[in-house]
Design a protein around this motif. Sequence first.
Motif, PDB file in Angstrom:
ATOM      1  N   GLY A   1     -37.483  -1.973 -28.607  1.00  0.00           N
ATOM      2  CA  GLY A   1     -37.820  -0.903 -27.675  1.00  0.00           C
ATOM      3  C   GLY A   1     -39.232  -0.975 -27.133  1.00  0.00           C
ATOM      4  N   VAL A   2     -39.955  -2.035 -27.452  1.00  0.00           N
ATOM      5  CA  VAL A   2     -41.319  -2.223 -26.955  1.00  0.00           C
ATOM      6  C   VAL A   2     -41.283  -3.177 -25.772  1.00  0.00           C
ATOM      7  CG1 VAL A   2     -43.644  -3.034 -27.531  1.00  0.00           C
ATOM      8  CG2 VAL A   2     -42.283  -1.811 -29.239  1.00  0.00           C
ATOM      9  N   PRO A   3     -42.018  -2.894 -24.689  1.00  0.00           N
ATOM     10  CA  PRO A   3     -42.011  -3.785 -23.528  1.00  0.00           C
ATOM     11  C   PRO A   3     -42.492  -5.192 -23.875  1.00  0.00           C
ATOM     12  CG  PRO A   3     -42.986  -1.673 -22.949  1.00  0.00           C
ATOM     13  CD  PRO A   3     -42.821  -1.684 -24.442  1.00  0.00           C
ATOM     14  N   MET A   4     -41.841  -6.190 -23.285  1.00  0.00           N
ATOM     15  CA  MET A   4     -42.260  -7.564 -23.430  1.00  0.00           C
ATOM     16  C   MET A   4     -43.449  -7.817 -22.504  1.00  0.00           C
ATOM     17  SD  MET A   4     -40.040  -8.340 -25.648  1.00  0.00           S
ATOM     18  CE  MET A   4     -40.665  -9.988 -25.910  1.00  0.00           C
ATOM     19  N   ILE A   5     -44.374  -8.663 -22.938  1.00  0.00           N
ATOM     20  CA  ILE A   5     -45.551  -8.965 -22.114  1.00  0.00           C
ATOM     21  C   ILE A   5     -45.533 -10.406 -21.614  1.00  0.00           C
ATOM     22  CG2 ILE A   5     -46.980  -7.207 -23.222  1.00  0.00           C
ATOM     23  CD1 ILE A   5     -48.245  -9.443 -24.899  1.00  0.00           C
ATOM     24  N   ASP A   6     -44.551 -11.190 -22.050  1.00  0.00           N
ATOM     25  CA  ASP A   6     -44.457 -12.570 -21.605  1.00  0.00           C
ATOM     26  C   ASP A   6     -43.013 -13.026 -21.710  1.00  0.00           C
ATOM     27  OD1 ASP A   6     -45.265 -14.955 -20.589  1.00  0.00           O
ATOM     28  OD2 ASP A   6     -46.534 -15.529 -22.280  1.00  0.00           O
ATOM     29  N   GLY A   7     -42.718 -14.186 -21.118  1.00  0.00           N
ATOM     30  CA  GLY A   7     -41.368 -14.714 -21.149  1.00  0.00           C
ATOM     31  C   GLY A   7     -40.997 -15.286 -19.799  1.00  0.00           C
ATOM     32  N   PRO A   8     -39.807 -15.859 -19.674  1.00  0.00           N
ATOM     33  CA  PRO A   8     -39.384 -16.437 -18.401  1.00  0.00           C
ATOM     34  C   PRO A   8     -39.269 -15.370 -17.327  1.00  0.00           C
ATOM     35  CG  PRO A   8     -37.530 -16.286 -19.914  1.00  0.00           C
ATOM     36  CD  PRO A   8     -38.752 -15.956 -20.709  1.00  0.00           C
ATOM     37  N   GLN A   9     -39.637 -15.728 -16.102  1.00  0.00           N
ATOM     38  CA  GLN A   9     -39.574 -14.743 -15.027  1.00  0.00           C
ATOM     39  C   GLN A   9     -38.145 -14.353 -14.698  1.00  0.00           C
ATOM     40  OE1 GLN A   9     -40.696 -15.788 -10.876  1.00  0.00           O
ATOM     41  NE2 GLN A   9     -41.999 -13.972 -10.932  1.00  0.00           N
ATOM     42  N   LEU A  10     -37.263 -15.335 -14.616  1.00  0.00           N
ATOM     43  CA  LEU A  10     -35.882 -15.075 -14.246  1.00  0.00           C
ATOM     44  C   LEU A  10     -35.023 -14.950 -15.488  1.00  0.00           C
ATOM     45  CD1 LEU A  10     -35.502 -17.551 -11.248  1.00  0.00           C
ATOM     46  CD2 LEU A  10     -35.955 -15.085 -11.168  1.00  0.00           C
ATOM     47  N   LEU A  11     -34.586 -13.746 -15.760  1.00  0.00           N
ATOM     48  CA  LEU A  11     -33.725 -13.460 -16.898  1.00  0.00           C
ATOM     49  C   LEU A  11     -32.771 -12.349 -16.493  1.00  0.00           C
ATOM     50  CD1 LEU A  11     -33.078 -13.940 -19.944  1.00  0.00           C
ATOM     51  CD2 LEU A  11     -34.667 -12.069 -20.440  1.00  0.00           C
TER      52      LEU A  11
END
Length: 202
Positions: free
Chosen positions: A161-171
């Motif tokens: 439930g915590v926002p992600m701050i990184d990762g692939p742009q297209l998901l």
Amino acid sequence: MATLNFIYGTMKSGKTLTLLAEAHNFKSHNRNPYLLTAAGDTRSGIGVIRSRVGITASAQTFDASEDLYEKIRQSHLENQIDIVMVDEAQFLSRDQVFQLSDVADELGINVRCFGLRTDFRGELFEGSAALMALSDHMSENTGVCASGCVANMVLRMGTDGVPMIDGPQLLVGGEETYEAVSRKIWKERMRSAMNNPSRAVV
């Protein structure tokens, strides 16, 4: 003169519903709308555009390697196209946006692209950036944040439930993955996540 148009907004802002309503109106006048959606978005099936209110329509699909000008030109030769409507336009490449501008400029077919403007980090998608640079007209469909303000940003949520701050742009994901929020709420929650030393990065 045909035009290239970009209609952008967050999730739950009614973009897809608008597209499907416009397509229905064209069909009701015996006009031929050509619908396109991203091949990678299979949440409702392959080649299916679906609104959250349950309305659906069949569509052609595109992936990043396709020449959309040639794809549309060939279809136009077989059965005259009156308008092109693209769902999930943020998945377009820059080259494909140029190709869609050629559809308008050389084939004389109006093109309407519906999609997200920015990703969960607040950065423009490649396709959206190109559309903002090349479109004749742009408009925003606005959603509503839980705070009651206009939702113009998107958070990608982790399983905790915590926002992600990184990762692939297209998901690809739905409401289980993304949350539409106001800019103020987006900044507050992203700053909080960035200050969380245990925040997982995917």
